[in-house]
Design an enzyme around this catalytic site. Structure first.
Site, short mmCIF file in Angstrom:
data_model
loop_
_atom_site.label_atom_id
_atom_site.label_comp_id
_atom_site.label_asym_id
_atom_site.label_seq_id
_atom_site.Cartn_x
_atom_site.Cartn_y
_atom_site.Cartn_z
N HIS A 292 47.45 -13.79 -11.93
CA HIS A 292 47.79 -12.42 -11.54
C HIS A 292 46.86 -11.98 -10.42
CE1 HIS A 292 49.60 -11.35 -15.75
NE2 HIS A 292 50.10 -12.46 -15.25
N GLU B 146 45.21 -9.26 -9.85
CA GLU B 146 43.96 -8.63 -10.28
C GLU B 146 42.96 -9.66 -10.82
OE1 GLU B 146 47.41 -5.95 -11.73
OE2 GLU B 146 47.00 -8.10 -11.51
#
Length: 155
Positions: free
Chosen positions: A54, A56
């Site tokens: 992901h 993040e």
């Protein structure tokens, strides 16, 4: 103070770029206290099907490698969508001090349903952070309609 909406819009733009590149439509930007961009990432699911790549989490990992703890504590992570439980954990362990996000996990889950590549958890990042021993400031959801655009027709 940094321009939160401009930096959030950059994360949203990264989500669109990620989608255009064949990745899942998510983006993240890490900025210092003055609003200077330190690093950014789109999703990295393809080509290996890495469900942990992901945007993040990729930024949090890179921040741990490249930045001092004090820099991470003063930084803000801008995310096109609310950090999932995994990403919230990575942000927590990286020591990033603040998060600003666009699309909420609740709305994302309602939009995409049980897609096998993104079985979204309706677990607010605030709840994950509250279970820890380090305070992380959270702003969001913000600009949800803008943040949702990259997901329309993708899932």
């Amino acid at each position: 103070m940094p321009d939160d909406l401009a930096l959030l819009r950059r994360a949203i733009a990264l989500a669109g770029e990620s989608r255009a590149a064949g990745q899942h439509p998510f983006g993240a930007v890490l900025a210092d206290a003055e609003g200077s961009v330190l690093m950014e990432a789109g999703n990295g699911f393809h080509p290996h099907g890495d469900g942990t790549a992901h945007a993040e989490r990729l930024v949090a990992t890179r921040a741990c490698i490249e930045l001092a703890p004090e820099q991470r504590a003063a930084a803000t992570l801008y995310s096109s969508a609310e950090p999932c439980a995994m990403c919230a954990g990575a942000i927590y362990w990286a020591g990033i001090g603040r998060v600003v996000f666009g699309l909420s996990e609740k709305r994302l889950k309602a939009m995409i349903g049980p897609h096998p590549e993104n079985l979204t958890m309706d677990l607010p990042c605030r709840d994950v952070f509250a279970a820890g021993q380090r305070a992380i400031r959270v702003e969001g959801p913000l600009l949800e309609d803008e943040a949702a655009v990259a997901h329309h027709g993708f899932w």
